[in-house]
Design an enzyme around this catalytic site. Structure first.
Site, short mmCIF file in Angstrom:
data_model
loop_
_atom_site.label_atom_id
_atom_site.label_comp_id
_atom_site.label_asym_id
_atom_site.label_seq_id
_atom_site.Cartn_x
_atom_site.Cartn_y
_atom_site.Cartn_z
N ASP A 127 0.91 -1.25 -0.05
CA ASP A 127 0.26 -0.03 -0.18
C ASP A 127 0.90 1.25 -0.12
OD1 ASP A 127 -2.20 1.60 0.23
OD2 ASP A 127 -2.69 1.15 2.10
N ASP A 135 -1.88 5.30 -5.72
CA ASP A 135 -2.21 4.41 -4.61
C ASP A 135 -2.39 3.14 -5.11
OD1 ASP A 135 -2.99 3.18 -2.46
OD2 ASP A 135 -4.94 4.22 -2.39
#
Length: 462
Positions: free
Chosen positions: A109, A343
């Site tokens: 992440d 992201d």
């Protein structure tokens, strides 16, 4: 996953940021830099899994569209390029991580900063804070056993507390241990080992590796997680920056190449092996073309929460300035914005409302907004209009295969498809937009959090 934290973090920025004990960074600029010469990675690991889409991910899309997310306090009580796998019908990318000699598949992440794994014997809750069986949280393992690690050291008198935009939360103890990803090994890394979890898991992942900035970490100077606030936040060095400080890499780069699965895999197979690479010390080992640019990461104003590279700006995410989206008809709408986050934890590509409204009309047949789901639905065999993203004076093309994604079946068993590009909300300064996996499948993103910049390189067709 990272996009789930965006709304809550910027809310903190507005309300209490002046009281954060966060490290300030110097303003970045200029807006485009000479393209960095990036060496081959020292360590690469395959991305070995994607986890099945959690139902919470669907709910979290609402937060991205500007709706207020629920706020919940926890209840009281050998090589350094690693392969990336894919499960979750190609929704979340995982890799294998060893912590204190124990093995886990963790979500990669770039939209968050903490590395966490629930501790063995944790208490599981549903999103309404009701105790439920541990199996309901559906982690891939029983969790981290502190007693079985010879290198774990507790961090007393602090706590970890994070609530995602969909209502999932984790809280509990913090400690230090050795974290290893392929040949990249960091000793005494600060990690969270929560003993309270509300998590709608997939049976594959057992936590998350956060790769963003220290200001986004979620450890607090209190033993009561319900009292966590901006006043007692204790920012710390995320995993990669710790490795840089420990001189585990010669160059302060980490690089991610996320590969798309086939439509059939996305629809029918919850686990796809070898879906790209996570690399440390240089660029990920996939074929690329000559289109590349190095750009500064946008900071955020400590007073307005709006992207700003002035003195005192704070850095949370890998926020970049998007100069435009190009597609048939794009000359009729304003497409630029500078509040867009790279992201890996977000599957879709979220753009300003005027952009998706214009782009959806170019599908043949057109994509249509479903008011109930808040998503653009499209015929699974539709013709996809070409789309490219302009960043740093370069144009990065998105493969049409990333623009039609299976999203389940209707009552008759027919496959429902959605567009890879979706509505991120009105094109206003305070809204947050995201270049998720729809975009990242098409580039190699190489991050240098020390210099505050990212290099994007167009991938060759695959």
């Amino acid at each position: 996953m990272g996009f789930l934290t965006v709304v809550s973090v910027l809310s903190l920025l507005h309300v209490a940021h002046a009281e954060f004990s966060a490290v300030r960074r110097v303003a970045l600029g200029p807006r485009v830099r000479e393209t960095a010469v990036i060496p081959a990675a020292e360590f690469s690991v395959p991305i070995s899994a994607k986890t099945p889409r959690r139902s919470s991910k669907k709910n979290a899309l609402a937060a991205l569209r500007g709706r207020t997310p629920p706020t919940k306090a926890p209840p009281t009580g050998g090589s350094s390029t690693v392969a990336v796998d894919g499960s979750d019908f190609d929704e979340e990318y995982l890799t294998n991580v060893t912590i204190g000699g124990q093995h886990f598949s963790l979500i990669i992440d770039t939209g968050s900063s903490d590395t966490w794994v629930p501790q063995k014997g944790f208490n599981c809750f549903d999103l309404d804070e009701n105790p439920v069986p541990e199996s309901t949280c559906a982690f891939g393992t029983a969790g981290f056993d502190k007693q079985a690690s010879k290198t774990f050291k507790p961090f007393p008198n602090v706590s970890f507390n994070i609530t995602y935009g969909d209502g999932e939360f984790l809280s509990g103890p913090v400690g230090f241990d050795t974290v290893q990803i392929g040949g990249f090994s960091v000793s005494q890394q600060e990690i969270a080992v929560p003993n309270l979890a509300a998590w709608e898991g997939d049976g594959v992942n057992t936590g998350l590796i956060g790769l963003a900035f220290p200001d986004l970490t979620s450890v607090y100077n209190t033993t009561d997680p319900t009292k966590a606030s901006g006043e007692n936040q204790l920012p710390y060095s995320p995993l990669f920056l710790s490795g840089v400080k420990q001189k585990k890499v010669a160059n302060p780069f980490f690089s991610i190449a996320l590969s798309r699965g086939s439509f059939d895999q996305q629809e029918n197979d919850p686990f796809d092996p070898n879906l790209g690479f996570l690399s440390f010390g240089g660029i990920a080992p996939v074929p690329v073309v000559n289109t590349a640019v190095t750009i500064p990461i946008e900071g955020y104003s400590a007073t307005t929460g709006i992207p700003n590279n002035g003195p005192g700006s704070d850095f949370f995410f890998y926020t970049v300035n998007v100069e435009g989206y190009t597609f048939p008809g794009s000359n009729h709408v304003v497409t630029a914005n500078n509040n867009t986050i790279l992201d890996t934890g977000t599957t879709l590509h979220f753009v300003p409302t005027p952009v998706i409204e214009a782009y959806a009309k170019q599908f043949k047949p057109p994509a249509v907004l479903d008011e109930d789901f808040g998503l653009y639905l499209v015929a699974c065999n539709a013709t996809v209009p070409p789309l490219s993203v302009q960043i740093g004076g370069k144009s990065f093309t998105i493969d049409p295969r990333d623009e039609i994604l299976p999203a389940g079946t209707d009552d008759e068993g027919n496959i429902i498809c959605i567009t890879g590009t979706q509505d991120g909300g009105p094109n206003v300064a305070e809204d947050i937009f995201i270049l998720g996996d729809t975009f990242l499948h098409n580039v190699v993103a190489t991050f240098n959090p020390v210099a505050g910049e990212v290099t994007l390189t167009q991938r060759a067709k695959y």
